[in-house]
Design a protein around this motif. Structure first.
Motif, PDB file in Angstrom:
ATOM      1  N   ILE A  31       0.873  -1.185   0.000  1.00  0.00           N
ATOM      2  CA  ILE A  31       0.000   0.000   0.000  1.00  0.00           C
ATOM      3  C   ILE A  31       0.901   1.223   0.000  1.00  0.00           C
ATOM      4  N   PHE A  65      -8.895  -0.642   5.886  1.00  0.00           N
ATOM      5  CA  PHE A  65      -9.945  -0.862   4.891  1.00  0.00           C
ATOM      6  C   PHE A  65      -9.422  -0.954   3.471  1.00  0.00           C
ATOM      7  N   SER A  66      -8.122  -0.698   3.295  1.00  0.00           N
ATOM      8  CA  SER A  66      -7.559  -0.726   1.943  1.00  0.00           C
ATOM      9  C   SER A  66      -7.317  -2.153   1.485  1.00  0.00           C
ATOM     10  N   ASN A  67      -7.425  -2.346   0.176  1.00  0.00           N
ATOM     11  CA  ASN A  67      -7.005  -3.616  -0.394  1.00  0.00           C
ATOM     12  C   ASN A  67      -5.497  -3.565  -0.569  1.00  0.00           C
ATOM     13  N   ASP A  68      -4.852  -4.734  -0.624  1.00  0.00           N
ATOM     14  CA  ASP A  68      -3.425  -4.770  -0.919  1.00  0.00           C
ATOM     15  C   ASP A  68      -3.200  -4.135  -2.294  1.00  0.00           C
ATOM     16  N   SER A  70      -2.870  -1.046  -3.116  1.00  0.00           N
ATOM     17  CA  SER A  70      -3.638   0.160  -3.423  1.00  0.00           C
ATOM     18  C   SER A  70      -2.946   1.363  -2.814  1.00  0.00           C
ATOM     19  N   ASP A  89      -8.986   6.687   1.010  1.00  0.00           N
ATOM     20  CA  ASP A  89      -8.570   5.328   0.655  1.00  0.00           C
ATOM     21  C   ASP A  89      -9.433   4.804  -0.474  1.00  0.00           C
ATOM     22  N   HIS A  90      -9.018   3.685  -1.035  1.00  0.00           N
ATOM     23  CA  HIS A  90      -9.757   3.084  -2.143  1.00  0.00           C
ATOM     24  C   HIS A  90     -10.294   1.733  -1.723  1.00  0.00           C
ATOM     25  N   GLY A  91     -10.585   1.621  -0.436  1.00  0.00           N
ATOM     26  CA  GLY A  91     -11.084   0.358   0.101  1.00  0.00           C
ATOM     27  C   GLY A  91     -12.588   0.290  -0.009  1.00  0.00           C
ATOM     28  N   SER A  92     -13.166  -0.619   0.761  1.00  0.00           N
ATOM     29  CA  SER A  92     -14.615  -0.794   0.676  1.00  0.00           C
ATOM     30  C   SER A  92     -15.307   0.337   1.411  1.00  0.00           C
ATOM     31  N   GLY A 128     -14.382   3.906  -2.260  1.00  0.00           N
ATOM     32  CA  GLY A 128     -13.532   4.163  -1.101  1.00  0.00           C
ATOM     33  C   GLY A 128     -14.110   5.251  -0.225  1.00  0.00           C
TER      34      GLY A 128
END
Length: 138
Positions: A31, A65-68, A70, A89-92, A128
């Motif tokens: 990340i 909350f981020s995906n790997d 990203s 962030d670009h997570g869920s 995100g």
């Protein structure tokens, strides 16, 4: 407000140091934390230790909350006599998952409100989440 120790300090320097403390955790998950600063120095008037805690909690939360593979963007911009700090962030989305609004974030809200400032969150499914708070410019 009596609880706050207000001084003038460079918010960008505090962001850099706080982001650096997550280096190991970010590296292992690939990340990247990208720092987007309008200018090199951004002096604000606030309680430095408490704002450091705010940044720590927001970045910590964003990493959770981020995906790997990203990225997380931390940006400072100036509008009128305020400095706006955003952590994105670009997570869920945090919508359905109330864990995202845990203890760390209630502390964040408390600290920003104690400064007489605001924090906003925009969370979009599949896109995100972005937290933005304001501080008075020094």
């Amino acid at each position: 407000r009596g609880m706050l120790e207000i001084t003038a300090f460079d918010i960008n320097a505090v962001i850099k140091n706080t982001a650096a403390s997550f280096e190991g955790r970010c590296r292992s998950r690939k990340i990247s934390i990208e720092l987007l600063f309008e200018s090199w120095h951004e002096p604000v008037k606030a309680d430095m230790g408490k704002i450091q805690q705010v940044l720590y909690n927001l970045i910590d939360n964003a990493i959770k909350f981020s995906n790997d593979n990203s990225s997380i963007e931390v940006e400072t911009t100036v509008k009128h006599e305020k400095v706006f700090v955003s952590v994105k962030d670009h997570g869920s989305s945090r919508g359905k998952d109330k864990r995202g609004v845990g203890l760390g974030l209630s502390i964040v809200k408390e600290i920003i409100q104690a400064h007489g400032e605001h924090i906003d969150v925009i969370s979009t499914e599949g896109v995100g989440t972005e937290f933005t708070f304001s501080l008075p410019r020094a």
